[in-house]
Write a protein that holds these residues in place. Structure first.
Motif, PDB file in Angstrom:
ATOM      1  N   ALA A  26       0.661  -1.245  -0.047  1.00 44.48           N
ATOM      2  CA  ALA A  26      -0.052  -0.130   0.087  1.00 44.48           C
ATOM      3  C   ALA A  26       0.892   1.341   0.051  1.00 44.48           C
ATOM      4  CB  ALA A  26      -0.813   0.160   1.053  1.00 44.48           C
ATOM      5  N   ILE A  27       1.796   1.265   0.941  1.00 37.25           N
ATOM      6  CA  ILE A  27       2.661   2.543   1.031  1.00 37.25           C
ATOM      7  C   ILE A  27       3.419   2.501  -0.346  1.00 37.25           C
ATOM      8  CG2 ILE A  27       4.732   3.498   2.208  1.00 37.25           C
ATOM      9  CD1 ILE A  27       3.765   1.829   4.484  1.00 37.25           C
ATOM     10  N   LEU A  28       4.429   1.603  -0.826  1.00 41.43           N
ATOM     11  CA  LEU A  28       4.980   1.774  -1.848  1.00 41.43           C
ATOM     12  C   LEU A  28       4.158   2.180  -3.229  1.00 41.43           C
ATOM     13  CD1 LEU A  28       5.101  -0.968  -4.142  1.00 41.43           C
ATOM     14  CD2 LEU A  28       6.459  -1.970  -2.091  1.00 41.43           C
ATOM     15  N   ARG A  29       2.915   1.433  -3.407  1.00 42.35           N
ATOM     16  CA  ARG A  29       2.030   1.896  -4.587  1.00 42.35           C
ATOM     17  C   ARG A  29       1.704   3.351  -4.278  1.00 42.35           C
ATOM     18  NH1 ARG A  29      -2.952  -0.433  -3.138  1.00 42.35           N
ATOM     19  NH2 ARG A  29      -2.416  -2.610  -4.285  1.00 42.35           N
ATOM     20  N   GLY A  30       1.289   3.879  -3.137  1.00 44.17           N
ATOM     21  CA  GLY A  30       1.249   5.440  -3.037  1.00 44.17           C
ATOM     22  C   GLY A  30       2.311   6.320  -3.493  1.00 44.17           C
ATOM     23  N   LEU A  31       3.715   5.667  -3.067  1.00 46.57           N
ATOM     24  CA  LEU A  31       4.647   6.616  -3.497  1.00 46.57           C
ATOM     25  C   LEU A  31       4.728   6.567  -4.979  1.00 46.57           C
ATOM     26  CD1 LEU A  31       7.072   5.430  -0.832  1.00 46.57           C
ATOM     27  CD2 LEU A  31       5.757   7.318  -0.683  1.00 46.57           C
ATOM     28  N   VAL A  32       4.757   5.467  -5.606  1.00 47.62           N
ATOM     29  CA  VAL A  32       4.880   5.303  -6.936  1.00 47.62           C
ATOM     30  C   VAL A  32       3.787   6.095  -7.797  1.00 47.62           C
ATOM     31  CG1 VAL A  32       4.999   3.761  -9.098  1.00 47.62           C
ATOM     32  CG2 VAL A  32       6.337   3.228  -6.819  1.00 47.62           C
ATOM     33  N   GLU A  33       2.652   5.853  -7.401  1.00 51.23           N
ATOM     34  CA  GLU A  33       1.307   6.423  -8.127  1.00 51.23           C
ATOM     35  C   GLU A  33       1.367   7.946  -7.981  1.00 51.23           C
ATOM     36  OE1 GLU A  33      -2.204   4.209  -7.301  1.00 51.23           O
ATOM     37  OE2 GLU A  33      -1.587   2.402  -8.392  1.00 51.23           O
ATOM     38  N   ALA A  34       1.971   8.420  -6.883  1.00 50.39           N
ATOM     39  CA  ALA A  34       1.696   9.679  -6.630  1.00 50.39           C
ATOM     40  C   ALA A  34       3.092  10.527  -7.306  1.00 50.39           C
ATOM     41  CB  ALA A  34       1.538  10.300  -5.073  1.00 50.39           C
ATOM     42  N   LEU A  36       6.009  10.440  -6.128  1.00 51.47           N
ATOM     43  CA  LEU A  36       6.867  10.829  -5.146  1.00 51.47           C
ATOM     44  C   LEU A  36       8.250  10.724  -5.150  1.00 51.47           C
ATOM     45  CD1 LEU A  36       4.449  10.885  -1.900  1.00 51.47           C
ATOM     46  CD2 LEU A  36       4.842  13.024  -3.601  1.00 51.47           C
ATOM     47  N   THR A  37       8.624   9.417  -5.737  1.00 55.13           N
ATOM     48  CA  THR A  37       9.886   8.755  -5.853  1.00 55.13           C
ATOM     49  C   THR A  37       9.910   8.088  -7.197  1.00 55.13           C
ATOM     50  OG1 THR A  37      11.689   7.827  -5.065  1.00 55.13           O
ATOM     51  CG2 THR A  37       9.558   6.960  -4.429  1.00 55.13           C
ATOM     52  N   ASP A  38      10.994   7.691  -7.837  1.00 54.08           N
ATOM     53  CA  ASP A  38      11.114   6.808  -8.692  1.00 54.08           C
ATOM     54  C   ASP A  38      11.048   5.183  -8.220  1.00 54.08           C
ATOM     55  OD1 ASP A  38      12.573   4.936 -10.786  1.00 54.08           O
ATOM     56  OD2 ASP A  38      12.519   6.703 -11.949  1.00 54.08           O
ATOM     57  N   SER A  39      10.342   4.266  -8.962  1.00 51.96           N
ATOM     58  CA  SER A  39       9.973   3.144  -8.206  1.00 51.96           C
ATOM     59  C   SER A  39      11.696   2.403  -8.231  1.00 51.96           C
ATOM     60  CB  SER A  39       9.431   2.353  -9.358  1.00 51.96           C
ATOM     61  OG  SER A  39       9.930   2.198 -10.744  1.00 51.96           O
ATOM     62  N   LYS A  40      12.476   2.991  -9.108  1.00 52.85           N
ATOM     63  CA  LYS A  40      13.922   2.090  -8.915  1.00 52.85           C
ATOM     64  C   LYS A  40      14.538   2.642  -7.593  1.00 52.85           C
ATOM     65  CE  LYS A  40      13.167  -0.090 -12.799  1.00 52.85           C
ATOM     66  NZ  LYS A  40      12.977  -1.470 -12.480  1.00 52.85           N
ATOM     67  N   ASN A  41      14.079   3.455  -6.908  1.00 52.81           N
ATOM     68  CA  ASN A  41      14.794   3.959  -5.515  1.00 52.81           C
ATOM     69  C   ASN A  41      14.187   3.188  -4.532  1.00 52.81           C
ATOM     70  OD1 ASN A  41      16.226   6.108  -6.466  1.00 52.81           O
ATOM     71  ND2 ASN A  41      14.605   7.512  -6.500  1.00 52.81           N
ATOM     72  N   ILE A  42      13.186   2.279  -4.717  1.00 56.31           N
ATOM     73  CA  ILE A  42      12.434   1.324  -3.508  1.00 56.31           C
ATOM     74  C   ILE A  42      13.074  -0.043  -3.695  1.00 56.31           C
ATOM     75  CG2 ILE A  42      10.483   0.550  -3.036  1.00 56.31           C
ATOM     76  CD1 ILE A  42       8.931   3.139  -4.031  1.00 56.31           C
ATOM     77  N   GLY A 166       1.325  10.545   3.804  1.00 61.88           N
ATOM     78  CA  GLY A 166       0.406  11.505   3.124  1.00 61.88           C
ATOM     79  C   GLY A 166      -0.110  11.029   1.728  1.00 61.88           C
ATOM     80  N   ALA A 167       0.720  10.221   1.002  1.00 60.05           N
ATOM     81  CA  ALA A 167       0.508   9.561  -0.295  1.00 60.05           C
ATOM     82  C   ALA A 167      -0.447   8.278  -0.367  1.00 60.05           C
ATOM     83  CB  ALA A 167       1.741   8.872  -0.688  1.00 60.05           C
ATOM     84  N   ILE A 168      -0.847   7.851   1.043  1.00 61.24           N
ATOM     85  CA  ILE A 168      -1.780   6.884   1.209  1.00 61.24           C
ATOM     86  C   ILE A 168      -3.018   7.342   1.931  1.00 61.24           C
ATOM     87  CG2 ILE A 168      -0.440   4.877   0.743  1.00 61.24           C
ATOM     88  CD1 ILE A 168      -0.061   4.602   3.947  1.00 61.24           C
ATOM     89  N   GLY A 169      -3.019   8.588   2.311  1.00 61.15           N
ATOM     90  CA  GLY A 169      -4.270   9.139   3.091  1.00 61.15           C
ATOM     91  C   GLY A 169      -4.085  10.161   4.101  1.00 61.15           C
ATOM     92  N   LEU A 170      -4.535  10.370   5.406  1.00 62.00           N
ATOM     93  CA  LEU A 170      -4.645  11.208   6.205  1.00 62.00           C
ATOM     94  C   LEU A 170      -3.523  10.860   7.246  1.00 62.00           C
ATOM     95  CD1 LEU A 170      -7.506  12.848   8.188  1.00 62.00           C
ATOM     96  CD2 LEU A 170      -5.874  11.409   9.400  1.00 62.00           C
TER      97      LEU A 170
END
Length: 291
Positions: A26-34, A36-42, A166-170
Motif C-alpha cells: 500500500a505504501i510503495l504503491r502510494g509513493l509510485v502512483e503519486a 513522489l519517488t522513482d520506483s527504482k529507488n525502492i 500522506g501519499a496513502i491518506g490522512l
C-alpha cells in the motif's frame, strides 16, 4: 521523473521495505502512483517468498532483493528502512539489521505494538525512528495513519515521513503513548465497520432482500454516511440527531442498539484493541531482553 517527484521530500531518497505484505505494498504503491519517488529507488525484501518480491516488481517496478547479497546491499544503501515484517519476526530481524545501519539512516516502523524504545534496545543505539500505525484503507489511498517520532528524527526526516504516509491518506502526528489509541480507533477500525456491514447485510437478507441488494444498499449507505461527515464537517452525533425523528423508525432502531449496549461494546472493543497492541509490543520487548 515528473515535476511532482522532483519537488517531493522523497526525491532521490532510497527506501528499503523489510517485509513485503499488504501494508508495504500500500505504501510503495502510494509513493509510485503519486510520483513522489522513482520506483527504482525502492527495494523490497522478505524472509523467503521470492515470488512475492517479483510480483511487486512486475506491478510497480520496484527492486526485488531476493538473495542475501541483494538484501545486504539494499539495506546498506537505503536512506529509509521500513519495518513491515510480521510482529513475531520483528525482534530477530531488527537485531540482525543493527550491524548494517549507518547512524543517519531512518527507521520507519508499521509494526503494531512495537515501541521506539524496544527498537532502540534491539538495535543497541538511538537510531532515528518513526513509529506509525496505518490501516488497511491505505491500499486505496484512504488510509488513516498515526505518526510518532524519536528524539533523533530531524526536520527533513519528519517531512519525509509525512510525505510517505500522506501519499496513502490522512496523517496525524501524536505523542508515542497515543499510538495504541490510534491502533484501537483507526488501525483496526475498518474491521469494526466491516463487521457492522456484515450484520446489516444479514439483516437485510432476513427481511427478504436478495444478497446482492442487501450488500449494495449497505455499501452505499456506509459510504454515504462517511462522506456526509467529511463533506459537511459536522459531528456524527449531530448528523444522527438530524435523521432521528421522535417516535420514528430510526429512533426505534437506535433505542434497540442502546438496549444491547452498542456504544459500550464498541468502547470496550477499542480499549481491548489498544491493550492487545501493548501486549504484542511487550512480547517483542521480552524477545529483546532475552537477546
Amino acid at each position: 521523473m515528473s515535476n511532482l517527484s522532483i519537488s517531493s521530500p522523497l526525491a532521490g531518497v532510497k527506501l528499503c521495505f523489510y517485509g513485503a505484505g499488504s501494508m508495504a505494498e500500500a505504501i510503495l504503491r502510494g509513493l509510485v502512483e503519486a510520483s513522489l519517488t522513482d520506483s527504482k529507488n525502492i527495494a523490497v525484501m522478505n524472509r523467503q517468498n521470492a515470488e512475492r518480491l517479483l510480483e511487486l516488481e512486475r506491478s510497480y517496478g520496484v527492486i526485488p532483493a531476493s538473495t542475501d547479497e541483494l538484501k545486504h546491499e539494499a539495506l546498506s544503501a537505503s536512506d529509509v528502512i521500513v519495518l513491515s515484517m510480521k510482529p513475531k519476526d520483528a525482534a530477530a530481524a531488527i537485531k540482525a539489521l543493527a550491524p548494517l545501519l549507518r547512524p543517519e539512516q531512518l527507521i520507519v516502523s508499521v509494526i503494531a505494538g512495537l515501541s521506539i524504545s524496544t527498537i532502540h534496545q534491539l538495535l543497541g543505539r538511538g537510531q532515528p525512528v518513526v513509529r506509525t500505525m496505518p490501516n488497511t484503507s491505505s491500499t486505496i489511498g484512504l488510509g488513516a495513519t498515526g505518526i510518532s517520532y524519536s528524539e533523533s528524527v530531524n526536520a527533513s526526516q519528519r517531512e519525509l515521513a509525512l510525505a510517505m504516509f500522506g501519499a496513502i491518506g490522512l496523517t496525524a502526528v501524536v505523542e508515542e503513548p497515543l499510538i495504541e489509541a490510534v491502533n484501537g480507533v483507526s488501525g483496526s477500525g475498518p474491521a469494526y465497520v466491516y463487521y457492522l456491514m456484515e450484520a446489516m447485510i444479514e439483516s437485510g437478507i432476513q427481511l427478504g432482500l436478495t444478497p446482492e441488494a442487501a450488500k449494495d444498499l449497505t455499501v452505499q449507505t456506509v459510504r454515504g454516511a462517511a462522506e456526509m461527515v467529511f463533506a459537511t464537517g459536522e459531528n456524527p452525533a449531530e448528523l444522527r440527531r438530524k435523521v432521528t425523528s421522535p417516535n420514528g423508525t430510526t429512533e426505534a432502531a437506535i433505542a434497540t442498539l442502546d438496549r444491547y449496549a452498542f456504544r459500550e461494546g464498541m468502547n470496550k472493543a477499542i480499549l481491548r484493541c489498544a491493550e492487545r497492541a501493548r501486549e504484542m509490543g511487550d512480547a517483542i520487548r521480552e524477545e529483546a531482553v532475552k537477546g
